[in-house]
Design a protein around this motif. Structure first.
Motif: not given
Length: 366
Positions: A220-245
């Motif tokens: 969905e990030a790619r389709e909306s021409q957003q940064d998929p990496f930032q989208a991943l980091i943002d989503y993971l922050s709200g899961t049990i996989y909290e930290h992404a770098r």
């Protein structure tokens, strides 16, 4: 809450599972094709939460075992993991009530889905690794007291072996690895027969749904021409996989890979585009450690994945090639995988690495 997996979900799930697979677990592409064909035939796959499993239910883990590179050469027919399940049921004298993934990464996210589709059994939304690991004892099931055997191993000719080492899961891995090598380097297994109570106590919950949602976030990030990496980091922050770098962006400048002892082992070097900084990855099926000029950046059991620099498509260790433009991402593991008991089974020293585990959020702070 239980739900039915749809055909349109498969590509997203495969993408997310490849990310969680940390370069291993096998390329999910072949498995996706097999599962998709079952759904087109009208079969269904129902995912249930661990809390929805009856305490006395029999749950069996399903997976492939061996070197991911071999799967590319020996494409499965699809019946092998079902045969393993049925033979283990016969050995136990009891039918399974549900299946659970051994790991949520790569091809091993698809093998249990295939079994679920072909048998009509529900699949538990969780797993025993929270990523992919190369050895069978490296599961939270075993860490917290579930015996991996008896287990059944099947090859493409429907030859089946039963291994029973009691509660010695390391010996189970040793025997199963030898059998898998003699089966040509890849096999399909049914293992860790456990109760619903054991599932609730030892499984990492929600990982199949997490893989599905991560794959969807990327798309969905790619389709909306957003940064998929930032989208991943943002989503993971709200899961049990909290930290992404993001550890590095650059290109693959060196890759050394070999199949040995039933594993794919090797190293990959990624350099920034100006060549000023390099990261070396060491893998055994999965990426185990990332270093830059001798400095530790991330280490097992935290996740290390290589993704295409533009699309964020995960790249498995067997698919890494010279010249690929990539980003290296590190993701923290859930708390259940960070206990002293867990680190004793799948921490750095379990892989022969001469260093202790340090959380990725400390090694690479924001």
């Amino acid at each position: 809450m239980a739900y039915t997996l749809e055909l349109d979900d498969l590509e997203d799930l495969a993408r997310g599972a490849a990310l969680l697979g940390t370069g291993g677990g096998g390329d999910p592409y072949i498995g996706t094709l097999l599962v998709a064909e079952e759904l087109r035939r009208g079969r269904t796959i129902r995912l249930i939460e661990p809390d929805e499993v009856d305490d006395e239910a029999l749950v069996i883990a399903s997976a492939f075992m061996g070197a991911p590179t071999v799967v590319i050469e020996k494409i499965p027919g699809g019946g092998e993991p079902v045969t393993a399940l049925r033979r283990l049921e016969r050995h136990l004298g009891r039918k399974a009530d549900a299946i659970i993934p051994m790991e949520c990464g790569g091809l091993n996210s698809m093998v249990p889905l295939l079994v679920a589709a072909r048998t009509g059994l529900p699949i538990v939304d969780g797993d025993g690794m929270g990523r992919a690991f190369p050895e069978l004892q490296m599961e939270t099931f075993g860490v917290y007291g579930v015996a991996g055997s008896p287990m059944a191993i099947c090859d493409e000719r429907q030859n089946v072996t039963i291994i029973d080492t009691g509660d010695d899961n390391r010996s189970m891995e040793w025997f199963a690895r030898g059998v898998t090598i003699r089966m040509g380097g890849v096999s399909y297994i049914a293992e860790y027969p456990m109760s619903g109570t054991d599932v609730k106590r030892t499984a990492i919950p929600g990982t199949m749904t997490l893989a599905l949602r991560l794959g969807r976030v990327i798309r969905e990030a790619r389709e909306s021409q957003q940064d998929p990496f930032q989208a991943l980091i943002d989503y993971l922050s709200g899961t049990i996989y909290e930290h992404a770098r993001i550890l590095l962006e650059g290109k693959v400048v060196d890759i050394e890979r070999r199949s040995a002892d039933g594993f794919v082992r090797g190293t990959a070097t990624i350099a920034t585009f100006d060549g000023a900084t390099k990261v070396e990855l060491t893998f055994q099926n999965e990426h185990l450690v990332a270093r830059s000029d001798g400095k530790l950046l991330a280490i097992v059991p935290d996740l290390i994945s290589v993704l295409d620099a533009e699309t964020a498509t995960p790249i498995t260790t067997e698919a890494l090639r010279y010249g690929q433009r990539v980003r290296v991402i590190a993701i923290s593991t859930p708390a259940i995988m960070r206990t002293p008991e867990a680190l004793d089974v799948f921490g750095p020293r379990a892989f022969g690495l001469d260093e202790d585990w340090t959380p990725v959020e400390k090694l690479a702070p924001l």
